[in-house]
Motif scaffolding. Structure first.
Motif, PDB file in Angstrom:
ATOM      1  N   ARG A 330       3.411  -2.887  -6.966  1.00 20.19           N
ATOM      2  CA  ARG A 330       4.642  -3.382  -6.211  1.00 20.19           C
ATOM      3  C   ARG A 330       5.783  -2.459  -6.414  1.00 20.19           C
ATOM      4  O   ARG A 330       6.485  -2.093  -5.364  1.00 20.19           O
ATOM      5  CB  ARG A 330       5.011  -4.707  -6.412  1.00 20.19           C
ATOM      6  CG  ARG A 330       5.865  -5.460  -5.850  1.00 20.19           C
ATOM      7  CD  ARG A 330       6.329  -6.728  -6.415  1.00 20.19           C
ATOM      8  NE  ARG A 330       7.495  -7.481  -5.838  1.00 20.19           N
ATOM      9  CZ  ARG A 330       7.419  -8.065  -4.692  1.00 20.19           C
ATOM     10  NH1 ARG A 330       6.116  -8.251  -4.068  1.00 20.19           N
ATOM     11  NH2 ARG A 330       8.285  -8.932  -4.012  1.00 20.19           N
ATOM     12  N   ALA A 331       5.918  -2.127  -7.744  1.00 15.59           N
ATOM     13  CA  ALA A 331       7.184  -1.230  -7.866  1.00 15.59           C
ATOM     14  C   ALA A 331       7.016   0.154  -7.049  1.00 15.59           C
ATOM     15  O   ALA A 331       7.877   0.843  -6.633  1.00 15.59           O
ATOM     16  CB  ALA A 331       7.162  -0.931  -9.363  1.00 15.59           C
ATOM     17  N   GLU A 332       5.765   0.757  -7.078  1.00 17.86           N
ATOM     18  CA  GLU A 332       5.498   1.900  -6.455  1.00 17.86           C
ATOM     19  C   GLU A 332       5.875   1.858  -4.713  1.00 17.86           C
ATOM     20  O   GLU A 332       6.615   2.645  -4.217  1.00 17.86           O
ATOM     21  CB  GLU A 332       4.074   2.231  -6.627  1.00 17.86           C
ATOM     22  CG  GLU A 332       3.584   3.760  -5.839  1.00 17.86           C
ATOM     23  CD  GLU A 332       4.130   4.922  -6.732  1.00 17.86           C
ATOM     24  OE1 GLU A 332       3.657   5.887  -6.503  1.00 17.86           O
ATOM     25  OE2 GLU A 332       4.742   4.571  -7.790  1.00 17.86           O
ATOM     26  N   HIS A 333       5.263   0.754  -4.324  1.00 15.33           N
ATOM     27  CA  HIS A 333       5.539   0.432  -2.874  1.00 15.33           C
ATOM     28  C   HIS A 333       7.138   0.399  -2.491  1.00 15.33           C
ATOM     29  O   HIS A 333       7.847   0.743  -1.656  1.00 15.33           O
ATOM     30  CB  HIS A 333       4.738  -0.930  -2.315  1.00 15.33           C
ATOM     31  CG  HIS A 333       5.154  -1.130  -0.889  1.00 15.33           C
ATOM     32  ND1 HIS A 333       4.982  -0.492   0.280  1.00 15.33           N
ATOM     33  CD2 HIS A 333       5.982  -2.219  -0.494  1.00 15.33           C
ATOM     34  CE1 HIS A 333       5.623  -1.075   1.401  1.00 15.33           C
ATOM     35  NE2 HIS A 333       6.036  -2.183   0.956  1.00 15.33           N
ATOM     36  N   LEU A 334       7.835  -0.738  -3.155  1.00 13.51           N
ATOM     37  CA  LEU A 334       9.060  -0.894  -3.123  1.00 13.51           C
ATOM     38  C   LEU A 334      10.103   0.272  -3.521  1.00 13.51           C
ATOM     39  O   LEU A 334      11.152   0.448  -2.943  1.00 13.51           O
ATOM     40  CB  LEU A 334       9.420  -2.381  -3.724  1.00 13.51           C
ATOM     41  CG  LEU A 334       8.699  -3.396  -3.245  1.00 13.51           C
ATOM     42  CD1 LEU A 334       9.245  -4.581  -4.206  1.00 13.51           C
ATOM     43  CD2 LEU A 334       9.202  -3.971  -1.794  1.00 13.51           C
ATOM     44  N   GLY A 335       9.649   1.105  -4.463  1.00 15.16           N
ATOM     45  CA  GLY A 335      10.404   2.180  -4.941  1.00 15.16           C
ATOM     46  C   GLY A 335      10.444   3.129  -4.072  1.00 15.16           C
ATOM     47  O   GLY A 335      11.659   3.782  -3.576  1.00 15.16           O
TER      48      GLY A 335
END
Length: 443
Positions: A330-335
């Motif tokens: 999730r952090a990779e995508h939203l980041g």
């Protein structure tokens, strides 16, 4: 409304009872009284979307009900014992961590804070190698205990005036350049750092126990090295028997799009330190290492509160939540969305925003890099404007001129879009206040 004393009341008590070193954000700070996942609430009911997470702490969200329920249950059952007694939560947590840490790291010593974790890691390195010296990166931050302050390169966090100045090597600590320099490419700056490391190792590698480094420097300004940097660092250190301590206090547990930031480059450190997000607001920290290195720590030692049942159960709940909700992914995508949005704003305000950098949901936007004092004033202006628009963001950097975006990993695409729209308005307001088009805004 509850019987809150309000911001002025809190400030008055701080002035009377706190040490003068304790500062706060904002010229007109709110009194925060409640948190729910990615949201904070002021005493007057104002809702703020949190893009700082208490400096990367509440990665799983404020008062996450899936976590809090288990914390409260344990709090009512068994609140505290020390490790001199047998309880199950801390051994279950140690076992669980062995399953998520980089390969070979399987032994864990629990403490309460990131400073303690790094202090313990440095001690462990000395015990294992029989050497005294340390290497550290300029502009790094590793804690406020004496030894961790000694290896901290950021001047503002070296509170002890008796410490040698960074760059003027103390007897036991040698600093090398960080893999970043304005005006240099990432590869050039990283190569300069590697060359300095080679020179130090050639001169006194046999005296150095370990090199400690943040995979991504947080307070140093969100400094992300080139992909090849830490693999080469590790290879060089191994030639001289020098251990690598990865300070993952801010970067750990999904923040950068991986469980640990060193995973991004396939590097397994000899010792790994963790805190912050592991407890998502409950104090818990640890330093971990291999069987071989841990075997060197035989002298009696303990942490009174480290690994207590409440913190251990909370950390287990955090790890369950991270896995169930795939927070690293999730952090990779939203980041990626946040980074692209900030880069678009940098293109729109080229004279205000000098650089945008980071990984996952750990991103910085530097203002006025060529005049950090001016940039720091603008950062404070932007923070104030964003707070008034309902968004909490942070600041860091050597000159305190970097806007810091380290939100709970449970934020949404809508939260990011709304924050970027508010930031556009805030930057435009600042731009107009300092001279309009003279300072360059692109449509």
């Amino acid at each position: 409304m509850e019987n809150y004393i309000g911001p002025e009341g809190v400030l008055a008590k701080r002035r009377q009872y706190f040490y003068p070193c304790t500062s706060h954000f904002y010229r007109n700070p709110p009194q925060l009284v409640k948190g729910e996942m990615q949201y904070l609430y002021g005493h007057d009911g104002t809702c703020y979307t949190d893009f700082f997470a208490g400096v990367s702490v509440v990665a799983s969200g404020h008062c996450n009900p899936e976590i809090v329920e288990r914390t409260v249950e344990q709090l009512k059952t068994l609140q505290h014992t020390c490790t001199i007694y047998l309880t199950q939560p801390n051994v279950d947590l140690a076992e669980r961590l062995a399953g998520v840490m980089p390969g070979g790291l399987s032994r864990t010593f629990f403490v309460n804070s990131g400073s303690e974790a790094n202090e313990g890691a440095l001690l462990l390195a000395r015990l294992h190698t029989g050497r005294k010296g340390f290497l550290a990166l300029e502009q790094g931050l590793h804690g406020r205990t004496y030894l961790t302050m000694s290896v901290t390169g950021l001047r503002m966090w070296r509170s002890d005036p008796q410490l040698a100045e960074p760059g003027k090597d103390a007897e036991d600590v040698t600093f090398i350049p960080q893999p970043y320099e304005r005006g240099m490419s990432g590869d050039e700056a990283a190569r300069r750092s590697i060359d300095a490391l080679k020179a130090v190792l050639a001169e006194k590698g046999g005296e150095i126990a370990a090199m400690i480094a943040e995979p991504i420097q947080g307070n140093g300004g969100m400094i992300v090295p080139p992909d090849w940097y830490f693999p080469e660092v590790k290879a060089l250190l191994e030639q001289y028997g020098v251990l690598l301590i990865a300070d993952e206090i801010q970067t750990g547990f999904g923040r950068t799009g991986r469980m640990f930031a060193m995973d991004r480059w396939g590097v397994t450190p000899d010792i790994l330190t963790m805190a912050k997000a592991l407890g998502s607001g409950v104090p818990v920290a640890a330093f971990a290492s291999t069987d071989d290195i841990a075997a060197s720590f035989t002298r009696p030692s303990a942490s009174t509160f480290g690994g207590n049942p409440v913190s251990s159960v909370t950390a287990l709940a955090v790890l369950d939540y991270i896995e169930a909700h795939r927070l690293p992914e999730r952090a990779e995508h939203l980041g990626g969305l946040l980074l692209a949005g900030l880069q678009a704003l940098a293109a729109r305000y080229p004279q205000l925003v000098s650089d945008v950098r980071g990984a996952g949901l750990m991103i910085g936007a530097e203002l006025y890099a060529d005049d950090s004092e001016r940039g720091a004033r603008l950062v404070d202006d932007v923070l104030e404007e964003m707070k008034d628009r309902g968004f909490i963001i942070g600041k860091n950097g050597v000159g305190r001129n970097v806007l810091a975006f380290q939100p709970p990993l449970v934020i949404t695409e809508e939260d990011i879009a709304e924050m970027l729209a508010a930031l556009d308005q805030a930057l435009n307001s600042v731009h107009e206040a300092i001279g309009g088009n003279e300072h360059g805004v692109r449509a």
